[in-house]
Enzyme design. Sequence first.
Site, PDB file in Angstrom:
ATOM      1  N   TRP A 267       0.873  -1.179   0.000  1.00  0.00           N
ATOM      2  CA  TRP A 267       0.000   0.000   0.000  1.00  0.00           C
ATOM      3  C   TRP A 267       0.912   1.232   0.000  1.00  0.00           C
ATOM      4  O   TRP A 267       1.822   1.304   0.841  1.00  0.00           O
ATOM      5  CB  TRP A 267      -0.873  -0.042   1.253  1.00  0.00           C
ATOM      6  CG  TRP A 267      -1.865   1.054   1.380  1.00  0.00           C
ATOM      7  CD1 TRP A 267      -2.810   1.425   0.463  1.00  0.00           C
ATOM      8  CD2 TRP A 267      -2.019   1.930   2.505  1.00  0.00           C
ATOM      9  NE1 TRP A 267      -3.549   2.474   0.954  1.00  0.00           N
ATOM     10  CE2 TRP A 267      -3.083   2.807   2.201  1.00  0.00           C
ATOM     11  CE3 TRP A 267      -1.370   2.059   3.731  1.00  0.00           C
ATOM     12  CZ2 TRP A 267      -3.515   3.787   3.091  1.00  0.00           C
ATOM     13  CZ3 TRP A 267      -1.794   3.038   4.611  1.00  0.00           C
ATOM     14  CH2 TRP A 267      -2.860   3.889   4.293  1.00  0.00           C
TER      15      TRP A 267
ATOM     16  N   ASP B  46      -0.432  -5.336   9.265  1.00  0.00           N
ATOM     17  CA  ASP B  46      -1.466  -4.359   8.918  1.00  0.00           C
ATOM     18  C   ASP B  46      -2.685  -5.165   8.489  1.00  0.00           C
ATOM     19  O   ASP B  46      -2.646  -5.862   7.471  1.00  0.00           O
ATOM     20  CB  ASP B  46      -0.947  -3.479   7.767  1.00  0.00           C
ATOM     21  CG  ASP B  46      -1.974  -2.446   7.310  1.00  0.00           C
ATOM     22  OD1 ASP B  46      -3.093  -2.427   7.856  1.00  0.00           O
ATOM     23  OD2 ASP B  46      -1.641  -1.658   6.390  1.00  0.00           O
TER      24      ASP B  46
ATOM     25  N   LYS C 292     -13.267  -0.677   6.513  1.00  0.00           N
ATOM     26  CA  LYS C 292     -13.910  -1.515   5.497  1.00  0.00           C
ATOM     27  C   LYS C 292     -14.933  -2.461   6.119  1.00  0.00           C
ATOM     28  O   LYS C 292     -16.056  -2.557   5.648  1.00  0.00           O
ATOM     29  CB  LYS C 292     -12.867  -2.333   4.722  1.00  0.00           C
ATOM     30  CG  LYS C 292     -11.537  -1.646   4.522  1.00  0.00           C
ATOM     31  CD  LYS C 292     -11.552  -0.594   3.447  1.00  0.00           C
ATOM     32  CE  LYS C 292     -10.281   0.223   3.552  1.00  0.00           C
ATOM     33  NZ  LYS C 292      -9.969   1.029   2.426  1.00  0.00           N
TER      34      LYS C 292
HETATM   35  C1  LMR Z   1      -7.046   1.886  -0.670  1.00  0.00           C
HETATM   36  O1  LMR Z   1      -5.979   1.287  -0.707  1.00  0.00           O
HETATM   37  O2  LMR Z   1      -7.669   2.233  -1.685  1.00  0.00           O
HETATM   38  C2  LMR Z   1      -7.657   2.210   0.664  1.00  0.00           C
HETATM   39  O3  LMR Z   1      -6.900   1.668   1.702  1.00  0.00           O
HETATM   40  C3  LMR Z   1      -7.925   3.650   0.860  1.00  0.00           C
HETATM   41  C4  LMR Z   1      -6.688   4.442   1.082  1.00  0.00           C
HETATM   42  O4  LMR Z   1      -6.672   5.185   2.055  1.00  0.00           O
HETATM   43  O5  LMR Z   1      -5.741   4.354   0.297  1.00  0.00           O
END
Ligand code: LMR
Length: 393
Positions: free
Chosen positions: A127, A208, A243
Amino acid sequence: MFENLKKPAPDKIIEMIGLFAADDRADKLDLGVGVYKDADGKTPVMRAVKAAEKILLENQQSKSYVGLLGDLSYVDAMRDLVLGDAVAPGRVCGAQEPGGTGAIRQIFELIKAANAGATVWISDPSWPNHEAILKYLGMNIGKYRYFDEASCGVDFEGMKGDLSAAQAGDVVLLHGCCHNPTGANITLAQWGEITDLVLAKGLVPMVDIAYQGFGDGLEEDTKGLRHMATRVPEMLIAASCSKNFGLYRDRVGAALIISKDGAEAAVSKANLAGLNRLNFSFPPDHGAKVVSIIMNDPALRADWEAELEEMRQSMLSLRQELADALRRASNSDRFDFIGEHRGMFSRLGLSPEQVLKLRKDYAIYMVGDSRISIAGLPHAGLDKFAKAIASVI
Ligand code: LMR
């Protein structure tokens, strides 16, 4: 003063929200940010959340401060939801944090306070905000191979190989379930192997977990994490209710720290409270209180679990239907992995040019690395979507 400011590099997920909003084509399709949508394209307030909010509205007597660690009944509920009985509660401390991101930020700061020289190893890819926050905090970043582009599965040998270069005291950041952005996940046996590696090298795992209940089920999604928690002396967990409770904008998260013993847990707890005080003082109460009400009311909890399971099943069907539609449209099994992946995302394996062409020619919005949010797929238009994909590959 402000002439010295430079524009920060945009977060590629947040950037997509703006680009999508600015597009006035009626048939545009948003597969960018990870937000659950139902068959009507709406992101509903969950039934149990609405009911708990009514209870809260009627019964709340004060808006005075709660505490630096937030609502402790919420923190206990999150500890039980994530860890079950994997670890004696006396070894675990926790704090309410503003969303999963808030929890990640506070845990990174805790790592920095405890061991400023530690490298935090993140999956490649991960992420994007993991790396961005670590950079912002000036922390050392290591990357381990994770995604095998050819099979669209996990490159487990690469992962172990890269992690074998980690030094004692380094932190390994893992996704508890539903890996973001790839959708490819390690198996329970592989969690066991990573635990062996963590123990052999004296590493500290950080997990996470932002999508519990979206992969294989509420309990199933914690199996790897819990297995690890039973075996390691220390562990850091960032959990999110954005979520699985649909509480995105209310910012509901938790930092959970497993320590060697109760005495160290008490010190970690004081540090979490101190970090909250320094960064924002008291965490926002509303959403956490809603979660606490649901988790402590058997009927509301059962209804929440039922609705969450409906959401999970809907995403699973969409996955399989999309894999089938892409098989027809591309006349190949290239996209069959979508049915095997779990969670809200899959990475399609398209080039940045192909992603751009989809946006320009078809008003289909996905993150530049070709991550799609499964819940954003049109239930009734999968063949049309699959044909658009097939036309750019
Ligand atoms: C995503 O990856 O789209 C979500 O976790 C929202 C975000 O804050 O990035």
